[in-house]
Design a protein around this motif. Structure first.
Motif, PDB file in Angstrom:
ATOM      1  N   ASP A   8      26.205 -56.854  26.921  1.00 32.44           N
ATOM      2  CA  ASP A   8      25.884 -56.043  26.252  1.00 32.44           C
ATOM      3  C   ASP A   8      27.648 -56.167  25.233  1.00 32.44           C
ATOM      4  O   ASP A   8      27.260 -56.209  23.731  1.00 32.44           O
ATOM      5  CB  ASP A   8      25.966 -54.801  27.088  1.00 32.44           C
ATOM      6  CG  ASP A   8      24.172 -54.517  27.277  1.00 32.44           C
ATOM      7  OD1 ASP A   8      23.583 -55.487  27.019  1.00 32.44           O
ATOM      8  OD2 ASP A   8      24.326 -53.917  27.800  1.00 32.44           O
ATOM      9  N   ASP A   9      28.430 -56.250  26.173  1.00 28.85           N
ATOM     10  CA  ASP A   9      30.066 -56.701  25.097  1.00 28.85           C
ATOM     11  C   ASP A   9      29.633 -57.392  24.386  1.00 28.85           C
ATOM     12  O   ASP A   9      30.624 -57.231  23.046  1.00 28.85           O
ATOM     13  CB  ASP A   9      31.463 -56.876  26.379  1.00 28.85           C
ATOM     14  CG  ASP A   9      32.561 -56.122  25.915  1.00 28.85           C
ATOM     15  OD1 ASP A   9      33.251 -55.492  24.668  1.00 28.85           O
ATOM     16  OD2 ASP A   9      33.127 -57.251  25.921  1.00 28.85           O
ATOM     17  N   HIS A  10      29.682 -58.489  24.473  1.00 26.09           N
ATOM     18  CA  HIS A  10      30.201 -59.859  23.780  1.00 26.09           C
ATOM     19  C   HIS A  10      28.599 -59.323  22.384  1.00 26.09           C
ATOM     20  O   HIS A  10      28.691 -59.991  21.466  1.00 26.09           O
ATOM     21  CB  HIS A  10      29.386 -61.095  24.345  1.00 26.09           C
ATOM     22  CG  HIS A  10      29.153 -62.299  23.577  1.00 26.09           C
ATOM     23  ND1 HIS A  10      30.060 -62.954  22.916  1.00 26.09           N
ATOM     24  CD2 HIS A  10      28.251 -62.708  23.009  1.00 26.09           C
ATOM     25  CE1 HIS A  10      30.017 -63.600  22.539  1.00 26.09           C
ATOM     26  NE2 HIS A  10      28.621 -63.381  21.991  1.00 26.09           N
ATOM     27  N   ARG A  16      27.510 -56.691  21.464  1.00 24.06           N
ATOM     28  CA  ARG A  16      28.083 -54.996  20.554  1.00 24.06           C
ATOM     29  C   ARG A  16      28.950 -56.058  19.386  1.00 24.06           C
ATOM     30  O   ARG A  16      28.975 -55.951  18.181  1.00 24.06           O
ATOM     31  CB  ARG A  16      28.908 -54.621  20.912  1.00 24.06           C
ATOM     32  CG  ARG A  16      28.485 -53.398  21.749  1.00 24.06           C
ATOM     33  CD  ARG A  16      28.811 -51.975  22.186  1.00 24.06           C
ATOM     34  NE  ARG A  16      29.778 -52.406  22.895  1.00 24.06           N
ATOM     35  CZ  ARG A  16      29.425 -52.048  24.398  1.00 24.06           C
ATOM     36  NH1 ARG A  16      27.962 -51.952  24.358  1.00 24.06           N
ATOM     37  NH2 ARG A  16      30.411 -52.863  25.363  1.00 24.06           N
ATOM     38  N   ARG A  17      30.259 -56.974  19.799  1.00 27.22           N
ATOM     39  CA  ARG A  17      30.780 -58.068  19.123  1.00 27.22           C
ATOM     40  C   ARG A  17      30.713 -58.944  17.939  1.00 27.22           C
ATOM     41  O   ARG A  17      31.000 -58.641  16.685  1.00 27.22           O
ATOM     42  CB  ARG A  17      32.270 -58.237  20.213  1.00 27.22           C
ATOM     43  CG  ARG A  17      32.951 -57.686  20.854  1.00 27.22           C
ATOM     44  CD  ARG A  17      33.849 -58.802  21.567  1.00 27.22           C
ATOM     45  NE  ARG A  17      33.574 -58.820  22.526  1.00 27.22           N
ATOM     46  CZ  ARG A  17      33.746 -60.000  23.244  1.00 27.22           C
ATOM     47  NH1 ARG A  17      34.135 -61.177  22.563  1.00 27.22           N
ATOM     48  NH2 ARG A  17      32.848 -60.212  24.319  1.00 27.22           N
ATOM     49  N   CYS A  18      29.655 -58.932  18.858  1.00 26.86           N
ATOM     50  CA  CYS A  18      28.823 -60.290  17.015  1.00 26.86           C
ATOM     51  C   CYS A  18      28.247 -59.710  16.277  1.00 26.86           C
ATOM     52  O   CYS A  18      27.923 -59.879  15.208  1.00 26.86           O
ATOM     53  CB  CYS A  18      27.826 -61.239  18.379  1.00 26.86           C
ATOM     54  SG  CYS A  18      28.561 -62.285  19.463  1.00 26.86           S
ATOM     55  N   THR A  19      27.346 -58.596  16.532  1.00 23.89           N
ATOM     56  CA  THR A  19      27.219 -57.354  15.896  1.00 23.89           C
ATOM     57  C   THR A  19      27.516 -56.684  14.658  1.00 23.89           C
ATOM     58  O   THR A  19      27.687 -56.419  13.315  1.00 23.89           O
ATOM     59  CB  THR A  19      26.089 -56.338  16.578  1.00 23.89           C
ATOM     60  OG1 THR A  19      25.148 -57.067  17.459  1.00 23.89           O
ATOM     61  CG2 THR A  19      25.729 -55.585  15.460  1.00 23.89           C
ATOM     62  N   ARG A  20      29.454 -56.144  15.514  1.00 22.59           N
ATOM     63  CA  ARG A  20      30.050 -55.973  13.871  1.00 22.59           C
ATOM     64  C   ARG A  20      29.837 -57.587  13.306  1.00 22.59           C
ATOM     65  O   ARG A  20      30.892 -56.888  12.063  1.00 22.59           O
ATOM     66  CB  ARG A  20      30.979 -55.421  15.395  1.00 22.59           C
ATOM     67  CG  ARG A  20      31.374 -53.895  15.809  1.00 22.59           C
ATOM     68  CD  ARG A  20      32.120 -53.425  15.868  1.00 22.59           C
ATOM     69  NE  ARG A  20      32.726 -54.400  16.916  1.00 22.59           N
ATOM     70  CZ  ARG A  20      33.199 -53.774  18.337  1.00 22.59           C
ATOM     71  NH1 ARG A  20      32.039 -53.242  18.791  1.00 22.59           N
ATOM     72  NH2 ARG A  20      33.977 -54.867  19.458  1.00 22.59           N
ATOM     73  N   THR A  21      30.570 -58.779  13.900  1.00 19.49           N
ATOM     74  CA  THR A  21      31.129 -60.018  12.922  1.00 19.49           C
ATOM     75  C   THR A  21      30.019 -59.844  11.947  1.00 19.49           C
ATOM     76  O   THR A  21      30.364 -60.035  10.791  1.00 19.49           O
ATOM     77  CB  THR A  21      30.930 -60.787  13.766  1.00 19.49           C
ATOM     78  OG1 THR A  21      32.387 -60.309  15.115  1.00 19.49           O
ATOM     79  CG2 THR A  21      31.961 -61.873  13.058  1.00 19.49           C
ATOM     80  N   SER A  31      29.502 -56.719   9.242  1.00 18.43           N
ATOM     81  CA  SER A  31      30.955 -57.234   8.498  1.00 18.43           C
ATOM     82  C   SER A  31      30.840 -58.195   7.818  1.00 18.43           C
ATOM     83  O   SER A  31      31.670 -58.132   5.920  1.00 18.43           O
ATOM     84  CB  SER A  31      31.963 -56.955   8.974  1.00 18.43           C
ATOM     85  OG  SER A  31      32.448 -58.252   9.950  1.00 18.43           O
TER      86      SER A  31
END
Length: 88
Positions: free
Chosen positions: A35-37, A39-44, A47
């Motif tokens: 889930d954490d990974h 979330r970080r990929c989705t933000r990238t 953006s």
């Protein structure tokens, strides 16, 4: 959902050790990590959508209206087709 993944032994042992140290199940550990990974990929991706690898092949701003119209027309045509078993 159940799934099977293959991990290197060292990675699995490290994950299991960390899960035990945190007092959580391995399932919860992997779920939180994934889930954490994600979330970080989705933000990238959000953006900088032009950097998404698959867009290089299809174009970030391709207009698919004509293709969508064609697909919908084929679907409509198939739904208008009466099969022999429907006539019985």
């Amino acid at each position: 959902m159940k799934t099977t993944i293959e991990l290197p032994d060292a990675t699995f042992r490290q994950a299991k050790t960390l899960a035990i140290a945190r007092g959580i199940t391995l399932k919860r550990f992997f779920t939180e990590a994934l889930d954490d990974h994600l979330r970080r990929c989705t933000r990238t991706v959000d953006s900088d959508a032009a950097e998404v690898p698959w867009m290089a092949g299809f174009g970030a701003h391709s207009n698919l209206a004509d293709e969508n119209h064609h697909v919908h027309a084929v679907i409509a045509q198939e739904f208008d087709t009466v099969s022999p078993e429907d006539l019985a």
